[in-house]
Scaffold this active site. Sequence first.
Site, PDB file in Angstrom:
ATOM      1  N   GLU A  43       0.902  -1.121  -0.049  1.00 31.02           N
ATOM      2  CA  GLU A  43       0.055  -0.053   0.098  1.00 31.02           C
ATOM      3  C   GLU A  43       0.885   1.209  -0.041  1.00 31.02           C
ATOM      4  O   GLU A  43       0.854   2.108   0.887  1.00 31.02           O
ATOM      5  CB  GLU A  43      -0.882  -0.121   1.104  1.00 31.02           C
ATOM      6  CG  GLU A  43      -1.931  -1.104   1.158  1.00 31.02           C
ATOM      7  CD  GLU A  43      -2.788  -1.062   2.242  1.00 31.02           C
ATOM      8  OE1 GLU A  43      -2.736  -0.206   3.090  1.00 31.02           O
ATOM      9  OE2 GLU A  43      -4.132  -1.833   2.116  1.00 31.02           O
ATOM     10  N   GLU A  47      -5.553  -8.141   0.346  1.00 35.38           N
ATOM     11  CA  GLU A  47      -6.059  -8.253   1.796  1.00 35.38           C
ATOM     12  C   GLU A  47      -7.690  -7.675   1.701  1.00 35.38           C
ATOM     13  O   GLU A  47      -7.892  -6.855   0.587  1.00 35.38           O
ATOM     14  CB  GLU A  47      -5.436  -6.988   2.727  1.00 35.38           C
ATOM     15  CG  GLU A  47      -4.220  -7.277   2.901  1.00 35.38           C
ATOM     16  CD  GLU A  47      -3.623  -5.840   3.830  1.00 35.38           C
ATOM     17  OE1 GLU A  47      -4.392  -5.123   4.539  1.00 35.38           O
ATOM     18  OE2 GLU A  47      -2.458  -5.567   3.837  1.00 35.38           O
TER      19      GLU A  47
HETATM   20  C1  BGC Z   1      -2.865  -2.943   6.066  1.00 30.61           C
HETATM   21  C2  BGC Z   1      -2.887  -3.512   7.295  1.00 30.61           C
HETATM   22  C3  BGC Z   1      -3.831  -3.238   8.180  1.00 30.61           C
HETATM   23  C4  BGC Z   1      -5.217  -3.278   7.415  1.00 30.61           C
HETATM   24  C5  BGC Z   1      -6.505  -2.861   8.293  1.00 30.61           C
HETATM   25  C6  BGC Z   1      -4.359  -2.436   5.429  1.00 30.61           C
HETATM   26  O1  BGC Z   1      -4.368  -1.104   4.896  1.00 30.61           O
HETATM   27  O2  BGC Z   1      -2.072  -3.207   5.053  1.00 30.61           O
HETATM   28  O3  BGC Z   1      -1.673  -3.619   7.839  1.00 30.61           O
HETATM   29  O4  BGC Z   1      -4.096  -3.825   9.472  1.00 30.61           O
HETATM   30  O5  BGC Z   1      -5.274  -2.341   6.281  1.00 30.61           O
HETATM   31  O6  BGC Z   1      -6.627  -1.364   8.668  1.00 30.61           O
END
Ligand code: BGC
Length: 455
Positions: free
Chosen positions: A170, A355
């Site tokens: 990110e 993610e």
């Molecule tokens: C990040 C994670 C974070 C998740 C939830 C993402 O932007 O890569 O490290 O915990 O969001 O906030």
Amino acid sequence: MTPASAPSSALAGLRWSAATSALQIEGSRSADGGGRSIWDDYLAVPGAIRDGSTAEPACDSYRRPEDDAELAAGLGLDRYRFSIPWARVQPDGAGVGNRAALDHYSRVVDLLLDRGVTPFPTLFHWEMPSAVEAEGGWLSRDTAERFGDYAAIVAERLGDRVAHWYTLNEPAMTTLQGYAVGALAPGKQLLFGALPTAHHQLLAHARAAAALRSHGAAAVGLVNNHTWVLPLHDTDEDRRAAGVYDLLHNRLFSEPLLDGSYPDLEALGLPPLPVAEGDLAAIHGSIDFYGLNFYNPTTVAAATGGPIPFDIVPTPGAPVTGFGPEWPIMPSTLRDLLIDLRDRHPQLPPVIIGENGASFPEPDRAARIEDTDRIAYLAGHVSAVAEAIEAGVPVEEYTVWSLLDNWEWADGYTQRFGLVHVDFETGERTPKASYDWYRDLIAESRAMSTSVARS
Ligand code: BGC
């Protein structure tokens, strides 16, 4: 897909993963000669972390890697996404690799491989060595070269067993939250002065990708955070504000990778990026897949004043996660985003959802967490992925954030995202209902792939 319904046949053949990052789970920060990072510096700022906590011991994963590998294998994951922190490998941000730290990650890799899970490390999940930040961090072009050196050190040690790599996590969050508004480390508030960090990160990715490939990597990419931007009102002003936000959050980071060019910043009165000859060609040719993290849409209105031309506002009518109105839940926007990305970039490489997940208020301790909200969130987003695949978007992998409850950056321990509950005092791990749901989904989609392959 509702939690109870059968998964769409579009999911047959999809790879499944779950993710964590080093600072969020490991603890033992200075063990094995680990160096100081910008998060150690940020943690020392009074009031920076919502609950005043530190990332010690978090999930204590540095001392319990077997436990995490077992949980990953118990889900039946194809791959496990974890991160390697630069400041452990190069405590001063330069020079030969720290052998003890490299031994540790070598062991993590072996633990996963022994259990049939493919290791998929990220080389930068926001933990810049303080020594590199002191020399400009991502504001300095030289950091791209240093990152390439670090990538080569890790690949030299792990490249015999690790073939799939994420370079950066990110970069948009680092630029916007880390350098523009200061909500994440390094906590700078440079507003549009942060923009050079976007280019230097993409260049660093390209340098690292070249180093990884020269050590035999089969697939290299980075993972961008995307949001689907909605104007609050159907007015020219709000649509224009939404366009600026879409450019800064999404297009600034996706277009150089996918098209080899930056969106027109000067047309918005913004300063040009420090692009040298050859940079865009290096960035454009640098990915084997497009990594994309998705959590929520963002609703934007024209600003009522101040130096930034947009305001981020609650999304009318949307349910929210544990973060409240900042994180509206609208799974269909993931489908819309994926289809739009493919329409804008017909040559889109394979897409990996790096993610997706949500935090909800949950008890600190419980025999068993029945996290039906999380199951509904994940099921909705998996369905959105299936619809995008049916529409022809080449999504190949889906990753849940997160395998474990963990330390959520500036929000400390206030947000639990895990498929597994973690007692942060004892380190005890207890799978939640969502863990069983995800394990069953993976098994069902595999059974479908087998029957598709047979028919
Ligand atoms: C990040 C994670 C974070 C998740 C939830 C993402 O932007 O890569 O490290 O915990 O969001 O906030």
